[in-house]
Motif scaffolding. Structure first.
Motif, mmCIF file in Angstrom:
data_model
loop_
_atom_site.group_PDB
_atom_site.id
_atom_site.type_symbol
_atom_site.label_atom_id
_atom_site.label_comp_id
_atom_site.label_asym_id
_atom_site.label_seq_id
_atom_site.Cartn_x
_atom_site.Cartn_y
_atom_site.Cartn_z
ATOM 1 N N VAL A 40 0.851 -1.190 0.000
ATOM 2 C CA VAL A 40 0.000 0.000 0.000
ATOM 3 C C VAL A 40 0.883 1.236 0.000
ATOM 4 N N GLU A 41 0.932 1.934 -1.119
ATOM 5 C CA GLU A 41 1.733 3.158 -1.248
ATOM 6 C C GLU A 41 1.167 4.009 -2.376
ATOM 7 N N PRO A 42 1.506 5.307 -2.436
ATOM 8 C CA PRO A 42 0.824 6.246 -3.335
ATOM 9 C C PRO A 42 0.911 5.962 -4.830
ATOM 10 N N SER A 43 1.973 5.312 -5.313
ATOM 11 C CA SER A 43 2.106 5.153 -6.762
ATOM 12 C C SER A 43 1.084 4.199 -7.363
ATOM 13 N N LYS A 44 0.309 3.508 -6.506
ATOM 14 C CA LYS A 44 -0.764 2.652 -7.028
ATOM 15 C C LYS A 44 -1.845 3.491 -7.714
ATOM 16 N N ASP A 232 10.606 9.852 -16.727
ATOM 17 C CA ASP A 232 9.169 10.115 -16.646
ATOM 18 C C ASP A 232 8.477 9.175 -15.659
ATOM 19 N N PHE A 233 8.967 7.948 -15.562
ATOM 20 C CA PHE A 233 8.438 7.025 -14.555
ATOM 21 C C PHE A 233 8.668 7.597 -13.157
ATOM 22 N N VAL A 234 9.874 8.071 -12.920
ATOM 23 C CA VAL A 234 10.224 8.660 -11.628
ATOM 24 C C VAL A 234 9.398 9.925 -11.372
ATOM 25 N N LYS A 235 9.193 10.712 -12.396
ATOM 26 C CA LYS A 235 8.445 11.957 -12.251
ATOM 27 C C LYS A 235 6.998 11.691 -11.843
ATOM 28 N N VAL A 236 6.358 10.717 -12.484
ATOM 29 C CA VAL A 236 4.975 10.365 -12.147
ATOM 30 C C VAL A 236 4.900 9.831 -10.714
ATOM 31 N N THR A 237 5.866 8.994 -10.357
ATOM 32 C CA THR A 237 5.893 8.438 -9.004
ATOM 33 C C THR A 237 6.057 9.546 -7.968
ATOM 34 N N GLY A 238 6.978 10.457 -8.221
ATOM 35 C CA GLY A 238 7.202 11.573 -7.308
ATOM 36 C C GLY A 238 5.979 12.460 -7.164
ATOM 37 N N ALA A 239 5.247 12.654 -8.256
ATOM 38 C CA ALA A 239 4.040 13.488 -8.206
ATOM 39 C C ALA A 239 2.977 12.854 -7.317
ATOM 40 N N ALA A 240 2.864 11.534 -7.377
ATOM 41 C CA ALA A 240 1.883 10.836 -6.534
ATOM 42 C C ALA A 240 2.234 11.001 -5.055
ATOM 43 N N TYR A 241 3.526 10.914 -4.747
ATOM 44 C CA TYR A 241 3.948 11.065 -3.363
ATOM 45 C C TYR A 241 3.730 12.491 -2.880
ATOM 46 N N ALA A 242 3.991 13.455 -3.762
ATOM 47 C CA ALA A 242 3.784 14.864 -3.398
ATOM 48 C C ALA A 242 2.314 15.128 -3.108
ATOM 49 N N GLU A 243 1.435 14.540 -3.908
ATOM 50 C CA GLU A 243 -0.003 14.730 -3.699
ATOM 51 C C GLU A 243 -0.435 14.150 -2.350
ATOM 52 N N PHE A 244 0.074 12.958 -2.033
ATOM 53 C CA PHE A 244 -0.286 12.352 -0.752
ATOM 54 C C PHE A 244 0.265 13.154 0.418
ATOM 55 N N ALA A 246 1.078 16.233 0.616
ATOM 56 C CA ALA A 246 0.487 17.565 0.746
ATOM 57 C C ALA A 246 -0.838 17.521 1.501
ATOM 58 N N LYS A 247 -1.602 16.417 1.331
ATOM 59 C CA LYS A 247 -2.913 16.338 1.969
ATOM 60 C C LYS A 247 -3.283 14.880 2.228
ATOM 61 N N PRO A 248 -2.611 14.225 3.168
ATOM 62 C CA PRO A 248 -2.875 12.802 3.429
ATOM 63 C C PRO A 248 -4.305 12.511 3.859
ATOM 64 N N GLU A 249 -4.948 13.491 4.502
ATOM 65 C CA GLU A 249 -6.324 13.263 4.954
ATOM 66 C C GLU A 249 -7.295 13.075 3.781
ATOM 67 N N ALA A 250 -6.896 13.547 2.597
ATOM 68 C CA ALA A 250 -7.753 13.395 1.417
ATOM 69 C C ALA A 250 -7.729 11.972 0.860
ATOM 70 N N TRP A 251 -6.845 11.143 1.422
ATOM 71 C CA TRP A 251 -6.731 9.758 0.973
ATOM 72 C C TRP A 251 -7.417 8.820 1.968
ATOM 73 N N GLN A 257 -8.726 7.609 -4.120
ATOM 74 C CA GLN A 257 -7.356 7.104 -3.988
ATOM 75 C C GLN A 257 -7.320 5.802 -3.194
ATOM 76 N N ALA A 258 -8.016 5.781 -2.076
ATOM 77 C CA ALA A 258 -8.039 4.579 -1.242
ATOM 78 C C ALA A 258 -8.669 3.412 -1.996
ATOM 79 N N ASP A 259 -9.698 3.700 -2.757
ATOM 80 C CA ASP A 259 -10.375 2.645 -3.530
ATOM 81 C C ASP A 259 -9.445 2.051 -4.584
ATOM 82 N N LYS A 260 -8.707 2.905 -5.279
ATOM 83 C CA LYS A 260 -7.779 2.419 -6.309
ATOM 84 C C LYS A 260 -6.656 1.589 -5.704
ATOM 85 N N ILE A 261 -6.125 2.051 -4.573
ATOM 86 C CA ILE A 261 -5.054 1.318 -3.898
ATOM 87 C C ILE A 261 -5.561 -0.044 -3.425
ATOM 88 N N ALA A 262 -6.763 -0.069 -2.859
ATOM 89 C CA ALA A 262 -7.338 -1.325 -2.368
ATOM 90 C C ALA A 262 -7.530 -2.318 -3.509
#
Length: 337
Positions: A40-44, A232-244, A246-251, A257-262
């Motif tokens: 379970v991590e943001p890049s999912k 570009d793979f690294v860039k997309v991964t980093g963007a997902a982590y930045a989004e999480f 910045a606002k973890p409560e939104a996940w 986001q939680a549904d996709k990860i699950a």
């Protein structure tokens, strides 16, 4: 002009008008095989959204693996280009001199990996494991953490019946009552906790001097031929982590986001927020620092390798592990923002 020449010219013009451009052919034919795990991590989220395909302009074959050792075997055979592994299989692979580079540190492992004892097994601490059956995927981060915990508690590993089982096999063995304890991650971790209790987790083992982490690695030959795709793979991964970050409560459990990860991991959607807290996720900016790819990751791989050698899990250690870690792609990803 003869009829034959005229017909040949017309056929050539028609063929050229129907054929795609060279660039289009390359884009259509460009394929990446990525080995992921059910962590379970943001890049999912970008994986579920198709963001990696859009960024790299590639057709991606996502292959699910049950352990880092399986990912390493696939990378070694050339079947996988980019893979998700833990620090222990990464160290073992580097010690075997496999052609790989660490390109992104996913996170420092904490509560997301844990040793669980079956209810009634009489196990209250790691020291109680002597004479018990304990399951763990060999050469995984949990295997490393288990051995480190035994060493810390002064328990001879030979006194413990340590069984090499993958996470789905651990869940099945637990259900049958074949094992007393297991050190594993979700979704198997969540399954066995329903009739067991957490004895210790990897955050505690890290405090004892044996931290673990997860990372994305790439085959060096693939990276050399496709540096922009790796960036570009690294860039997309980093963007997902930045989004999480910045606002973890939104996940939270009701979030998309939680549904996709699950869905991608098999974890319960209501457990996703807590599981995300089980890691310390570095930002893209932190990735290239001395704390991670710029220095300490190399030291961590070397230290892990030395421990695995001491435990008899690998035959030799390398004098220098720096070629197995690179900050090149996170630096380029930052520059392209």
């Amino acid at each position: 002009m003869s009829d034959f020449t005229r017909r040949a010219l017309l056929a050539t013009v028609a063929a050229l008008s129907l054929a795609p451009s060279v660039g289009a052919v390359q884009a259509e034919d460009f394929k990446i095989t990525i080995g992921y795990q059910t962590v379970v991590e943001p890049s999912k989220v970008p994986q579920a959204d198709g963001a990696y395909e859009a960024a790299t302009k590639a057709s991606i074959d996502w292959r699910k693996f049950d352990s880092g050792a399986d990912v390493i075997a696939a990378i070694a055979s050339g079947a996988v280009d980019i893979g998700y592994v833990g620090s222990s299989p990464l160290a073992a692979a580097a010690s075997r001199e496999l052609p790989i580079e660490t390109i992104f540190v996913v996170g420092l492992i904490g509560e997301s990996e844990a040793l669980v004892a079956r209810d009634g097994a009489g196990i209250e601490k790691a020291a109680d494991l002597a004479g018990k059956k304990v399951a763990v995927p060999f050469v995984s981060t949990t295997h490393y953490s288990l051995l480190a915990a035994l060493k810390h508690e002064g328990v001879d590993p030979k006194s413990v019946e340590i069984l090499n089982l993958r996470p789905p096999e651990i869940a099945a063995a637990w259900q049958r009552g074949d094992i007393d304890a297991a050190y594993v991650w979700d979704p198997a971790l969540g399954q066995i906790k329903t009739s067991g209790k957490v004895v210790l987790d990897s955050a505690k083992v890290a405090e004892w001097g044996a931290p673990t982490f997860d990372a994305w690695i790439v085959r060096t030959d693939f990276a050399a031929k496709n540096p922009a795709a790796v960036r570009d793979f690294v860039k997309v991964t980093g963007a997902a982590y930045a989004e999480f970050l910045a606002k973890p409560e939104a996940w939270g459990k009701g979030s998309p986001q939680a549904d996709k990860i699950a869905r991608l991991t098999g974890a319960k959607v209501e457990d996703v927020p807590a599981l995300l807290k089980g890691y310390v996720f570095p930002t893209l900016e932190e990735q290239a620092s001395a704390n991670f790819l710029g220095g300490d990751t190399v030291k961590a791989v070397a230290a892990t390798s030395a421990f695995l050698k001491e435990q008899g899990k690998i035959d030799a250690v390398q004098p220098d592990y720096s070629k197995y870690v690179t900050s090149k792609y996170v630096t380029e990803a930052l520059a392209s923002n």
